[in-house]
Design a protein around this motif. Structure first.
Motif, mmCIF file in Angstrom:
data_model
loop_
_atom_site.group_PDB
_atom_site.id
_atom_site.type_symbol
_atom_site.label_atom_id
_atom_site.label_comp_id
_atom_site.label_asym_id
_atom_site.label_seq_id
_atom_site.Cartn_x
_atom_site.Cartn_y
_atom_site.Cartn_z
ATOM 1 N N MET A 42 0.842 -1.199 0.000
ATOM 2 C CA MET A 42 0.000 0.000 0.000
ATOM 3 C C MET A 42 0.875 1.246 0.000
ATOM 4 O O MET A 42 0.896 2.030 0.943
ATOM 5 C CB MET A 42 -0.929 -0.017 1.221
ATOM 6 N N ARG A 43 1.633 1.418 -1.093
ATOM 7 C CA ARG A 43 2.497 2.581 -1.256
ATOM 8 C C ARG A 43 2.082 3.373 -2.477
ATOM 9 O O ARG A 43 1.722 2.810 -3.505
ATOM 10 C CB ARG A 43 3.955 2.146 -1.406
ATOM 11 N N TRP A 44 2.142 4.687 -2.344
ATOM 12 C CA TRP A 44 1.893 5.616 -3.430
ATOM 13 C C TRP A 44 3.226 6.306 -3.709
ATOM 14 O O TRP A 44 3.746 7.043 -2.876
ATOM 15 C CB TRP A 44 0.820 6.620 -3.024
ATOM 16 N N ILE A 45 3.781 6.042 -4.895
ATOM 17 C CA ILE A 45 5.112 6.539 -5.236
ATOM 18 C C ILE A 45 4.981 7.475 -6.437
ATOM 19 O O ILE A 45 4.437 7.094 -7.470
ATOM 20 C CB ILE A 45 6.054 5.370 -5.594
ATOM 21 N N THR A 46 5.488 8.679 -6.283
ATOM 22 C CA THR A 46 5.463 9.648 -7.373
ATOM 23 C C THR A 46 6.859 9.765 -7.956
ATOM 24 O O THR A 46 7.828 9.987 -7.223
ATOM 25 C CB THR A 46 4.983 11.025 -6.873
ATOM 26 N N VAL A 47 6.965 9.571 -9.266
ATOM 27 C CA VAL A 47 8.239 9.671 -9.978
ATOM 28 C C VAL A 47 8.055 10.612 -11.164
ATOM 29 O O VAL A 47 6.935 10.848 -11.606
ATOM 30 C CB VAL A 47 8.732 8.291 -10.475
ATOM 31 N N GLY A 48 9.163 11.128 -11.663
ATOM 32 C CA GLY A 48 9.070 11.996 -12.831
ATOM 33 C C GLY A 48 10.432 12.252 -13.435
ATOM 34 O O GLY A 48 11.467 12.003 -12.809
ATOM 35 N N PRO A 49 10.437 12.753 -14.663
ATOM 36 C CA PRO A 49 11.701 13.024 -15.345
ATOM 37 C C PRO A 49 12.448 14.198 -14.700
ATOM 38 O O PRO A 49 11.839 15.194 -14.313
ATOM 39 C CB PRO A 49 11.277 13.350 -16.773
#
Length: 139
Positions: A42-49
Motif C-alpha cells: 500500500m504505497r503511493w510513489i510519485t516519480v518523474g523526469p
C-alpha cells in the motif's frame, strides 16, 4: 475568447509490487522519486523526469477506492495480469540507446524500435505490473 491554462501534472499507473515498479521507473528509466508514502504493497510513489518537476507518474496500488466493488477489483486484476489495464506513452531523443538500456533490465519487450506507418518511430515494453510503456522517438 477564454484561453485555458491547463497542463498535464500527474498520470496514474497501478503497481503490483511497489519496489519492483520503483526500481523500473527510477533505475531503468532514470526518473526522480518525488514522493513515497505508505507501507508494504500500500504505497503511493510519485516519480518523474529530471528537469520536469511539474510532470509526474503516480505509481499506486490498484483498486483501493472504497467505492469499487469486488467484481470491479477482479476485473482490474485480470486486466493487469493480461497487461491491458494501464499504459503510458513516453518520448526520447535517442530511441535506440533507450531501447537497449530498458531491454538490458530484462523488462518484457513488446515491440522493438519500429517505424510506424503513421510516421512515428517507437518501441514498447511492459513494466513490472504489466503496464504497457511505449516510447516514441522525438524528431
Amino acid at each position: 475568447m477564454i484561453v485555458m491554462d491547463i497542463t498535464i501534472h500527474t498520470s496514474f499507473l497501478p503497481h503490483v509490487d511497489p519496489d519492483e515498479s520503483l526500481a523500473f521507473y527510477r533505475d531503468v528509466l532514470g526518473f526522480e522519486v518525488r514522493n513515497d508514502v505508505g507501507r508494504g504493497k500500500m504505497r503511493w510513489i510519485t516519480v518523474g523526469p529530471a528537469g520536469q518537476p511539474d510532470t509526474s507518474i503516480l505509481l499506486a496500488p490498484p483498486a483501493v477506492d472504497p467505492g469499487i466493488t469486488d467484481d470491479e477489483r477482479r476485473t482490474i486484476a485480470e486486466m493487469m495480469a493480461k497487461g491491458t489495464y494501464g499504459w503510458i506513452l513516453l518520448a526520447t531523443r535517442n530511441l535506440d540507446d533507450t531501447f537497449e538500456k530498458v531491454q538490458a533490465s530484462d523488462a518484457e519487450v513488446v515491440q522493438e524500435p519500429t517505424e510506424q506507418p503513421y510516421g512515428i518511430r517507437d518501441c514498447a515494453f511492459r513494466d513490472p505490473a504489466g503496464n504497457l510503456v511505449r516510447i516514441q522517438e522525438l524528431r
